[in-house]
Design a protein around this motif. Sequence first.
Motif, PDB file in Angstrom:
ATOM      1  N   GLN A  30       5.560   3.094   0.559  1.00 13.53           N
ATOM      2  CA  GLN A  30       6.338   2.073   1.235  1.00 13.53           C
ATOM      3  C   GLN A  30       7.407   1.550   0.284  1.00 13.53           C
ATOM      4  O   GLN A  30       7.112   1.191  -0.853  1.00 13.53           O
ATOM      5  N   LEU A  35       9.724  -9.846   1.088  1.00 15.35           N
ATOM      6  CA  LEU A  35       9.505 -10.382   2.427  1.00 15.35           C
ATOM      7  C   LEU A  35       9.917 -11.848   2.524  1.00 15.35           C
ATOM      8  O   LEU A  35      10.594 -12.247   3.465  1.00 15.35           O
ATOM      9  N   THR A 102       6.122  -9.760  -1.483  1.00 13.83           N
ATOM     10  CA  THR A 102       6.775  -8.463  -1.375  1.00 13.83           C
ATOM     11  C   THR A 102       5.830  -7.459  -0.723  1.00 13.83           C
ATOM     12  O   THR A 102       4.669  -7.759  -0.436  1.00 13.83           O
ATOM     13  N   THR A 103       6.322  -6.250  -0.518  1.00 10.58           N
ATOM     14  CA  THR A 103       5.490  -5.190   0.048  1.00 10.58           C
ATOM     15  C   THR A 103       4.455  -4.682  -0.948  1.00 10.58           C
ATOM     16  O   THR A 103       3.552  -3.938  -0.568  1.00 10.58           O
ATOM     17  N   LYS A 163      -0.190  -8.711   7.300  1.00 10.36           N
ATOM     18  CA  LYS A 163      -0.158  -7.253   7.199  1.00 10.36           C
ATOM     19  C   LYS A 163      -1.068  -6.743   6.087  1.00 10.36           C
ATOM     20  O   LYS A 163      -1.441  -5.570   6.079  1.00 10.36           O
ATOM     21  N   TYR A 164      -1.436  -7.630   5.157  1.00 11.35           N
ATOM     22  CA  TYR A 164      -2.166  -7.187   3.971  1.00 11.35           C
ATOM     23  C   TYR A 164      -3.494  -7.922   3.765  1.00 11.35           C
ATOM     24  O   TYR A 164      -4.435  -7.334   3.235  1.00 11.35           O
TER      25      TYR A 164
END
Length: 200
Positions: A30, A35, A102-103, A163-164
């Motif tokens: 990814q 974010l 962040t991702t 999401k995490y």
Amino acid sequence: MVTNIQSPKPAAESIPSSSVSPAEVAIVRQPFKVLLEWEAFARPYKARNREYFTTIGAIVFLLAVILLFLKEWLLIGAIIAFAFLNYVLASVPPEKVNYKLTTRGVVVAGKTYFWSTLGRYWFSLKWGIPILHIEHWGLPPQLLLLFDEKVINKDQLKEAINKYLIYEKPEKTVIDKASEWLQKKVPLETEPASPQNSTK
């Protein structure tokens, strides 16, 4: 006596290993992306008055006298060290730091905590300051991210973190309940009168 001797079968042709190509595995990573990003104080802070420090000093003095008769030198040293740390935290305002989601993980003051090392998250309010709590499988055991709801709100944070991580507030421990009870029963300073009460 006649014996039938069978001719040996031709050995199977060996396939050179060079002709067998391993399956190609494509690893999709990814891309790095910020974010959310904001600035806030590094820790909760509340300006204390003289009554607060006087009360802390009196409690430390009484405990030190009691432990002195019991010859508990280590406990006396620990109490004095704790009182000094509390004085520093209460008298020195914290600095502002940069927070990022962040991702890859959570970035606090330039240090990255990857999502794989983080657990549940939840929100709390201390002295009117909203705080984002995130479990960490290491040191420190919990990340505290302060934020201003005028700049960034809980819905934005949830949308980025869900999401995490899992949103779940842990139950209060016995120590937490005892600490809250002690703060209510033995306040270290009196709260200032509200404007409505002061006008009466």
